[in-house]
Enzyme design. Sequence first.
Site, PDB file in Angstrom:
ATOM      1  N   ASN A   1     -10.322   3.636   3.193  1.00  0.00           N
ATOM      2  CA  ASN A   1     -10.104   3.181   1.744  1.00  0.00           C
ATOM      3  C   ASN A   1     -11.130   2.507   0.968  1.00  0.00           C
ATOM      4  OD1 ASN A   1      -8.127   2.949  -0.476  1.00  0.00           O
ATOM      5  ND2 ASN A   1      -8.341   0.764  -0.133  1.00  0.00           N
TER       6      ASN A   1
ATOM      7  N   TRP B   1      -8.853   8.665  -7.945  1.00  0.00           N
ATOM      8  CA  TRP B   1     -10.096   9.017  -8.402  1.00  0.00           C
ATOM      9  C   TRP B   1     -10.126   8.400  -9.835  1.00  0.00           C
ATOM     10  CZ3 TRP B   1     -14.787  10.279  -7.268  1.00  0.00           C
ATOM     11  CH2 TRP B   1     -15.348  10.625  -6.016  1.00  0.00           C
TER      12      TRP B   1
ATOM     13  N   TRP C   1     -15.445  12.496 -12.578  1.00  0.00           N
ATOM     14  CA  TRP C   1     -14.466  12.145 -11.365  1.00  0.00           C
ATOM     15  C   TRP C   1     -13.800  13.291 -10.880  1.00  0.00           C
ATOM     16  CZ3 TRP C   1      -9.427  13.444 -12.039  1.00  0.00           C
ATOM     17  CH2 TRP C   1      -8.930  13.448 -13.307  1.00  0.00           C
TER      18      TRP C   1
ATOM     19  N   GLU D   1       0.815  -1.202  -0.099  1.00  0.00           N
ATOM     20  CA  GLU D   1       0.149   0.069   0.028  1.00  0.00           C
ATOM     21  C   GLU D   1       0.930   1.014   0.093  1.00  0.00           C
ATOM     22  OE1 GLU D   1      -3.281  -0.269  -0.623  1.00  0.00           O
ATOM     23  OE2 GLU D   1      -2.865  -2.222  -0.580  1.00  0.00           O
TER      24      GLU D   1
ATOM     25  N   TRP E   1     -20.372  12.600 -19.255  1.00  0.00           N
ATOM     26  CA  TRP E   1     -20.573  12.883 -17.828  1.00  0.00           C
ATOM     27  C   TRP E   1     -21.888  13.650 -17.890  1.00  0.00           C
ATOM     28  CZ3 TRP E   1     -17.671   9.739 -15.107  1.00  0.00           C
ATOM     29  CH2 TRP E   1     -16.842   9.747 -15.653  1.00  0.00           C
TER      30      TRP E   1
ATOM     31  N   TRP F   1       1.721   1.723  -3.609  1.00  0.00           N
ATOM     32  CA  TRP F   1       0.673   2.641  -4.194  1.00  0.00           C
ATOM     33  C   TRP F   1       0.927   4.050  -4.226  1.00  0.00           C
ATOM     34  CZ3 TRP F   1      -2.478   1.332  -7.906  1.00  0.00           C
ATOM     35  CH2 TRP F   1      -2.839  -0.144  -8.147  1.00  0.00           C
TER      36      TRP F   1
END
Length: 500
Positions: free
Chosen positions: A366, A407, A384, A300, A331, A303
């Site tokens: 998360n 995102w 987003w 993690e 969108w 990431w």
Amino acid sequence: MKAARLPTSQLPTSESRASGSPASPSLLWFRDDLRLSDNPALAALAEARTPLAALYVLDEDSPGVRPLGGAARWWLAQSLRALAADLKDRGVPLILRRGPANRVVPEVAALLGAATVAFNDRAGAAETRVDHAVAARLLSEDRRVLSFCAHLLHPPGSVEGASGGMPRTFSSFHRAALKARRLDTPLPAPKHLDGVAHPPEGETLESFDLEPTHPDWAGGLRSAWTAGEAAAQARLAAFMDAGLAGYAEGRDRPDLNHVSRLSPHLRFGEISPRQILSAVRHAAEAGAVPLVDADKFEAELYWREFSYHLLAEMPDLARSNIQHGFDAFPWRECPGELKAWHKGLTGYPLVDAGLRQLWQTGWMHNRVRMVVASFLTKHLLIDWRSGEDWFWDTLVDADGANNAASWQWVAGSGLDAAPYFRIFNPVTQGEKFDPDGTYVRTFVPELGKLPAPLIHKPWTADAHTLAHAGIRLGHTYPRPLVDHGAARERALRAFESTRK
Ligand SMILES: Cc1cc2nc3c(=O)[nH]c(=O)nc-3n(C[C@H](O)[C@H](O)[C@H](O)COP(=O)(O)OP(=O)(O)OC[C@H]3O[C@@H](n4cnc5c(N)ncnc54)[C@H](O)[C@@H]3O)c2cc1C
């Protein structure tokens, strides 16, 4: 003065251009590194034993630097208070100034008569541009400039795949990074520092106007968090004691206590990733925690490294789709639905609990971040970037790399993103990861009396059960904003357009 063992930055520095006498003061410019331990810029200046002053510049004027959101501003105020106290204990003044850094830093350096100015790198193209301008100006004034990489385990751009360039998937990035990984011992906080006797005048923290007053919406943040280096270390210790063992499975459960909540401390550099990694690896080597948990936690942290590498490659990460197929995505503009999402009034309890946790505490688990982001972009088909903006304003850990990259990952437009057809079902996600409804009950108290099998889908309860739980759907709690099945079909049709 040397920067041995430390990853140095890409900025122009001036090891060979020292000027001033050995006793000339030095200036430490703090940014996203609000700590004394494992702070290479501070360690380098402490080693030189010259009189020291510290500076923090609230820069809301440099072009392209994104102003902090409300929750992050609140955090910054607490963190600066803690840092000033820690420095004061060691006799070093923290000067606060406001304005464009390429004017303010050289100005303070000149007033101080600093021979050396040191700082740790920040991420972001605009920030790097500012840092280059500051370094160039200082060098032109014949001051020595030292800069270091202290925010990441691997300087952006340094992890490369077999054929060069940043690996395009997280797993290949992680593999390549692990080959280059060095488990250096973090630097201790300097034992001895000499503060300058007469620092240039600064501004007050209050004049920065970082904390809300009318209205004071920060009560929930104050109850949830303590900022500062000591609090970051305490949180790491508590996580090592009680959270890390079981992390690999427990990290997906918002109703349990298996994540570290170190993200805002990392965001402001109150703790370094190297300190965290070192503690985790030592615990694993000593057999104090299962390897599977240590490895998952380390992944993690990687990431985060992946996001920062991405930001270095794509400075416009928070605005532009990584996959250009998404540029023509249809969108929807629907302010009413966006507002319901902001307020945690979508009618889906897990989504609402997450958004209310965010509003109250400035943080969200998360797993729930993924669910609420999927709901916005796929169930509501809202861009987003609207979600990224909301998180930017409300998260205490709002981070230019992690927020935008995550995102895009959820929306499907990112690098190595979740496939467009992965549309989280907020009901089954709730049933799987909050099986007793503990998390929902905490943040959506009006549903508190519903039995567990119904808490993630209150609209399926019969009239008697709802009445018994004190719920009037559409009055005390909303009906679902969209039907999951219909929204899913609509999203799949819309996403088809990105594949043409
Ligand atoms: C839509 C969305 C937006 C997000 N926005 C942010 C953000 O603005 N700032 C931020 O720090 N994280 C963000 N994340 C990533 C992740 O949710 C948080 O880092 C994590 O929840 C922080 O809690 P923790 O410290 O307890 O994490 P832990 O599980 O304890 O992990 C330890 C550290 O590893 C890093 N990390 C963990 N998970 C991720 C991840 N998925 N991506 C990148 N780094 C990770 C973080 O630095 C974290 O503090 C976002 C995720 C999503 C899905």
